[in-house]
Design a protein around this motif. Structure first.
Motif, short mmCIF file in Angstrom:
data_model
loop_
_atom_site.label_atom_id
_atom_site.label_comp_id
_atom_site.label_asym_id
_atom_site.label_seq_id
_atom_site.Cartn_x
_atom_site.Cartn_y
_atom_site.Cartn_z
N GLY A 1 70.72 3.02 41.26
CA GLY A 1 69.90 4.19 40.97
C GLY A 1 69.74 5.14 42.14
O GLY A 1 69.42 6.32 41.95
N ASP A 2 69.94 4.63 43.39
CA ASP A 2 69.80 5.48 44.58
C ASP A 2 70.77 6.65 44.59
O ASP A 2 70.49 7.69 45.16
N LEU A 3 71.92 6.44 44.02
CA LEU A 3 73.07 7.26 44.39
C LEU A 3 73.20 8.51 43.54
O LEU A 3 73.06 8.47 42.31
N SER A 4 73.53 9.60 44.22
CA SER A 4 74.06 10.80 43.56
C SER A 4 75.46 11.01 44.11
O SER A 4 75.70 10.89 45.32
N MET A 5 76.40 11.31 43.21
CA MET A 5 77.81 11.39 43.59
C MET A 5 78.41 12.69 43.08
O MET A 5 78.15 13.09 41.92
N TYR A 6 79.19 13.36 43.93
CA TYR A 6 79.74 14.66 43.62
C TYR A 6 81.24 14.66 43.87
O TYR A 6 81.75 13.99 44.76
N MET A 7 81.95 15.46 43.08
CA MET A 7 83.37 15.73 43.31
C MET A 7 83.49 17.18 43.74
O MET A 7 83.03 18.10 43.05
N ILE A 8 84.09 17.40 44.93
CA ILE A 8 84.22 18.74 45.51
C ILE A 8 85.70 19.07 45.65
O ILE A 8 86.46 18.29 46.24
N CYS A 9 86.12 20.21 45.12
CA CYS A 9 87.53 20.59 45.18
C CYS A 9 87.79 21.46 46.40
O CYS A 9 86.85 21.85 47.12
N PRO A 10 89.04 21.82 46.70
CA PRO A 10 89.36 22.52 47.95
C PRO A 10 88.65 23.85 48.16
O PRO A 10 88.48 24.27 49.32
N ASN A 11 88.28 24.56 47.12
CA ASN A 11 87.59 25.84 47.35
C ASN A 11 86.07 25.72 47.28
O ASN A 11 85.36 26.72 47.28
N GLY A 12 85.56 24.48 47.22
CA GLY A 12 84.13 24.26 47.26
C GLY A 12 83.45 24.09 45.91
O GLY A 12 82.26 23.74 45.85
N GLN A 13 84.16 24.33 44.79
CA GLN A 13 83.56 24.10 43.48
C GLN A 13 83.20 22.62 43.35
O GLN A 13 83.95 21.74 43.78
N THR A 14 82.05 22.34 42.75
CA THR A 14 81.49 21.00 42.76
C THR A 14 81.01 20.61 41.37
O THR A 14 80.43 21.44 40.65
N VAL A 15 81.24 19.36 40.99
CA VAL A 15 80.62 18.80 39.79
C VAL A 15 79.95 17.49 40.18
O VAL A 15 80.36 16.82 41.14
N MET A 16 78.89 17.15 39.44
CA MET A 16 78.16 15.91 39.70
C MET A 16 78.72 14.82 38.79
O MET A 16 78.73 14.93 37.57
N LEU A 17 79.21 13.76 39.42
CA LEU A 17 79.66 12.60 38.66
C LEU A 17 78.47 11.78 38.18
O LEU A 17 78.43 11.31 37.05
N LYS A 18 77.51 11.61 39.07
CA LYS A 18 76.33 10.81 38.76
C LYS A 18 75.14 11.35 39.52
O LYS A 18 75.21 11.57 40.73
#
Length: 509
Positions: free
Chosen positions: A228-245
């Motif tokens: 439950g602690d974790l927040s996880m993000y995917m960041i692409c080369p130009n900085g666009q980001t989505v939250m995985l969790k």
């Protein structure tokens, strides 16, 4: 505008200003290879930069930066930022405030490389991609016909004496990060966010994510003492980001660990920042996808332990999760460049490890793997008493008997010199002598035998090939002997005949 409305507007403006002051938006920096100050200087082929090196050489890179949005919200300067240098598929070098770096290549290979930076606001620049080609040794063998004979002038075919096969390489791209990374507690351990990266460079320069389905899946092998602690993000080369969790408070599922942490880590709340005090446990696989069937968000699992996915499920594509933010948020991202997983641990007393993670993009997006071929430019030999040498022929006159070392050098198209030593053996000639000149009576056969020559073969001027001959001839006689090294020597003698005495007339009375 009445006072109340003005006050509300002023308050809203102040809130926005404070928010921007505390969390300024990213000012996107631009980074390039400063090709004039890189060593060696690159070649451009099909729009891609290539650095050609010899094994053991160092590549020196200089970054050129531009800050088109500088001072809008904060100050940007090279000295304030961290530069990321990916010199191979696996290694990543970070330099804080230094816009140049070097790397020595000790393995023959083709490498995808990149440069990017993270500015003082934790914002990523674009990623610049290039390729490195390392030349390999083309000499696979030497075929010299030793030994040679003393006093010979030796002619060697330079082109065929060495087995020279121009080096070639076929490169395929990988997209997996495989380094064990400790994830200490977020609030209490600097810096609070943790990054691991992979670099893509196998795509065409202008290729982008055009649909969420281009991202087949993101899989992380990890363990952590509290999911439950974790927040996880995917960041692409130009900085666009989505939250995985996203991070959530305790519930029946999120109170469970991720994977199987080492019990010592769970019992050491006072050492959450020290990897040595928190040995790694066993990682489990967590995969997100919008293409494969999934069980919904990882935070919504209904069964305790269902968030722990055995690695065998990856091969059968089962029990994947949906990202909390759709991968549609990555449409428009460049395929090439630095892709980053960003993880934040938001509560204390917990930690874990990432063992590897993989970004799987649609394989149909990959162009064919790149390859290269390093041809031979010239071949030379060096050593004592070389009369001439070129790509086709080398002529040598060794000064004496013995073994001489000659250097055989191949120079390839990258200017790399590949050397190997060639031992050239010069054997002595057979030590053979005929008897001294002689005079004999006519018509009498004389036995002629020379000095001992073990294992030699013989050829006489009479055509015979025996150790000795018997002859009634007169004049110059020679014998040529050849030893087991095929070296020959010849000696000559003169055999003269006394003239016959004149006839004597006998008178009878």
């Amino acid at each position: 505008m009445n006072i109340k409305a003005f006050s509300a507007s002023l308050l809203l403006w102040a809130m926005v200003y404070c928010s921007l002051a505390q969390n300024p938006p990213c000012q996107r920096a631009q980074i390039y290879f400063d090709t004039l100050n890189c060593s060696p200087q690159p070649l451009v082929e099909d729009g891609i930069l290539y650095f050609n090196l010899c094994k053991g050489d160092s590549l020196k890179l200089q970054a050129l930066t531009e800050y088109p949005e500088n001072y809008n919200f904060y100050t940007q300067h090279d000295s304030l930022h961290s530069f990321r240098w990916s010199f191979t598929d696996d290694d990543l070098i970070l330099t804080e405030g230094i816009n140049h770096a070097a790397y020595k290549y000790t393995e023959v290979n083709g490498y995808d490389i990149s440069i990017s930076l993270i500015d003082s606001n934790d914002c990523s620049s674009n990623t610049q991609i290039a390729r490195v080609r390392i030349a390999g040794n083309p000499i696979t063998g030497i075929g010299l016909d030793n030994p040679y004979c003393h006093h010979d002038t030796i002619s060697i075919s330079t082109a065929t004496i060495g087995q020279v096969i121009p080096y070639s390489y076929e490169h395929t791209s990988t997209q997996k990060f495989e380094e064990e990374t400790f994830l200490p507690d977020g609030p209490d351990c600097f810096p609070g966010y943790y990054y691991t990266d992979v670099v893509f460079s196998a795509f065409l320069p202008d290729q982008i994510i055009s649909a969420p389905e281009d991202i087949v899946s993101v899989c992380v092998n990890m363990e952590h003492t509290y999911m439950g602690d974790l927040s996880m993000y995917m960041i692409c080369p130009n900085g666009q980001t989505v939250m995985l969790k996203k991070q959530i408070q305790y519930n029946h599922l999120m109170g469970e660990p991720a994977g199987m942490p080492n019990p010592r880590s769970m019992d050491n709340p006072n050492f959450e920042c020290l990897a040595d005090s928190n040995p790694p446990g066993i990682g489990w696989n967590y995969c997100w996808s919008e293409l494969y069937p999934n069980t919904g968000s990882i935070n919504d699992g209904a069964v305790i332990g269902s968030n722990q996915l055995d690695s065998t499920y990856i091969s059968t594509v089962q029990n994947y999760f949906a990202p909390d933010n759709s991968f549609a948020g990555l449409v428009g991202c460049p395929l090439n460049g630095l892709w980053t997983i960003k993880i934040r641990d938001t509560l204390n007393i917990d930690n874990g490890y990432i063992f590897e993670w993989t970004l799987n993009l649609d394989e149909n997006l990959l162009p064919p793997g790149w390859s290269y071929f390093v041809d031979t430019d010239s071949i030379i030999m060096s050593g004592v008493n070389i009369l001439s040498t070129n790509n086709s022929q080398t002529t040598i006159a060794p000064p004496d008997t013995g073994t001489y070392q000659y250097t055989y050098t191949v120079i390839d198209d990258y200017g790399c010199h590949w050397d190997t030593l060639i031992p050239l053996v010069v054997a002595p000639l057979p030590d053979y002598h005929l008897p001294a000149d002689d005079i004999a009576c006519p018509d009498i056969e004389i036995d002629i035998v020379g000095s001992n020559c073990p294992f030699c073969s013989y050829l006489w001027s009479t055509g015979e090939n025996t150790v000795q001959i018997s002859t009634d001839l007169s004049g110059i006689i020679w014998c040529e002997v050849t030893d087991t090294n095929s070296c020959s020597s010849r000696d000559t003698m003169v055999l003269l005949r006394y003239p016959k005495p004149p006839p004597i007339n006998i008178y009878h009375e």
